[in-house]
Design an enzyme around this catalytic site. Structure first.
Site, PDB file in Angstrom:
ATOM      1  CG  HIS A 181      -1.862  -1.174   1.256  1.00 17.62           C
ATOM      2  ND1 HIS A 181      -2.579  -1.521   2.368  1.00 17.62           N
ATOM      3  CD2 HIS A 181      -2.159  -2.102   0.304  1.00 17.62           C
ATOM      4  CE1 HIS A 181      -3.288  -2.610   2.105  1.00 17.62           C
ATOM      5  NE2 HIS A 181      -3.048  -2.982   0.868  1.00 17.62           N
ATOM      6  CG  HIS A 210      -7.666  -2.932  -1.393  1.00 19.68           C
ATOM      7  ND1 HIS A 210      -7.107  -1.924  -0.644  1.00 19.68           N
ATOM      8  CD2 HIS A 210      -6.858  -4.009  -1.224  1.00 19.68           C
ATOM      9  CE1 HIS A 210      -6.020  -2.371  -0.043  1.00 19.68           C
ATOM     10  NE2 HIS A 210      -5.851  -3.633  -0.366  1.00 19.68           N
ATOM     11  CG  ASP A 234      -3.643  -5.116  -2.782  1.00 20.94           C
ATOM     12  OD1 ASP A 234      -3.136  -4.329  -1.960  1.00 20.94           O
ATOM     13  OD2 ASP A 234      -4.517  -5.962  -2.474  1.00 20.94           O
ATOM     14  CG  HIS A 245      -0.455  -9.355  -2.467  1.00 20.76           C
ATOM     15  ND1 HIS A 245      -0.250  -8.079  -2.939  1.00 20.76           N
ATOM     16  CD2 HIS A 245      -1.322  -9.236  -1.451  1.00 20.76           C
ATOM     17  CE1 HIS A 245      -0.970  -7.242  -2.230  1.00 20.76           C
ATOM     18  NE2 HIS A 245      -1.636  -7.912  -1.325  1.00 20.76           N
TER      19      HIS A 245
HETATM   20 ZN    ZN Z   1      -3.956  -4.568  -0.096  1.00 21.52          ZN
END
Ligand code: ZN
Length: 304
Positions: A77, A233, A237, A260
């Site tokens: 972030h 969001h 990311d 991720h």
């Molecule tokens: Zn995140």
């Protein structure tokens, strides 16, 4: 030519680590040209950890980096905020392993950057401009980059949950669009997963103050910041994880149900596929793809 940037002055804050629940001091310190973004653990001393894919470590729930025996966690972030404001060089000091989770979004980091101010350095910035498509997929998870004159992200998600059946958004990432439309979007988790995380000693600092928690039919928090806060969001990311390439990327990132692990695997693949990009000093510098094909021709064929 665009100049490299750092912050005008040092700025600090205090928060808690999402997983440890411990208090952590964060300081952002101006750095010289070509320094890059590096993390330093004030509780350990020793080596700095550069924010690049070469130093990727844990990538299960958040993105972590390590160099020798020094590790830092949950960097994405903060990196998303820095990269969207064009901060190329910065020393990030942490008093413990985790970047503070703040409110689960990047908005507090944008506030810090704006408070400190941005300083231009006497050195040209280099952009990594995509000239040929790069893509990877793992099952139904996909991520790709296509040639474009801007940094754009298209993200789509679908979960087996009434609020998250399908969300999709395309956004050209600029300082303004990121600050207004992406940075405030908070991380989210499912109530059924929270107990499992806690049993494994994770998310000890997690609460409704720093994450959206989804029950079986709705959210436990009072309100969402956007109707599609979840996909926003995911864009946040992806922007943060892509920063690990080490250069601002000029291209159209398209991701479906990624996370991720796939974002960071993709960041490493971009650097490997050196035939698919050029380093340029302006996003609009005309570059021709290999084999004499103009970039627009390739983009057109892909779009059809
Ligand atoms: Zn995140």
């Amino acid at each position: 030519m665009d100049a490299q940037r750092t912050l005008r002055r040092q700025i600090s804050c205090v928060g808690i680590g999402l997983h440890s629940g411990n208090k952590v001091h964060l300081s952002l310190k101006p750095a010289h040209a070509d320094f890059g973004i590096r993390f330093r653990r004030t509780d350990l001393g020793g080596h700095d950890v550069p924010a690049t894919v070469q130093h990727l470590a844990g990538i299960q729930l958040a993105t972590g980096l390590a160099c020798n025996d020094v590790s830092v966690e949950t960097v994405e972030h903060l990196l998303a905020a820095l990269t969207s404001f064009g901060i190329d060089n910065l020393l990030v000091e942490l008093s413990s392993p985790e970047v503070p989770i703040m409110d689960g979004s990047a908005a507090p980091f944008i506030y810090l950057i704006q408070e400190a101010g941005v300083k231009r350095l006497a050195a040209p910035r280099k952009y990594l401009k995509i000239v040929r498509p790069i893509a990877i997929s793992r099952g139904d998870k996909r991520i790709a980059l296509y040639p474009s004159d801007h940094f754009k992200v298209t993200y789509s998600i679908s979960y087996d949950h009434p609020l998250l059946r399908h969300q999709s958004r395309t956004l050209r990432i600029t300082e303004e669009s990121f600050a207004e439309q992406v940075a405030p979007a908070r991380t989210f988790t499912f109530l059924k997963d929270v107990e499992m995380l806690r049993q494994n000693g994770l998310a000890l600092g997690g609460s409704l103050d720093n994450a959206i928690v989804l029950g079986e039919t709705g959210v436990l928090n009072n309100a969402l910041r956007y109707e599609d806060e979840f996909v926003r969001h995911k864009i946040l990311d992806a922007v943060g994880d892509l920063a690990l390439v080490g250069y601002p990327v000029i291209g159209h990132l398209v991701a479906h149900r990624a996370g991720h692990a796939l974002h960071t695997e993709f960041a490493a693949k971009i650097l490997e596929e050196s035939h698919a990009w050029r380093l340029v000093e302006s996003p609009f510098e005309p570059v021709t793809a290999p084999m004499g094909l103009p970039v627009k021709g390739i983009a057109h064929r892909l779009a059809n």
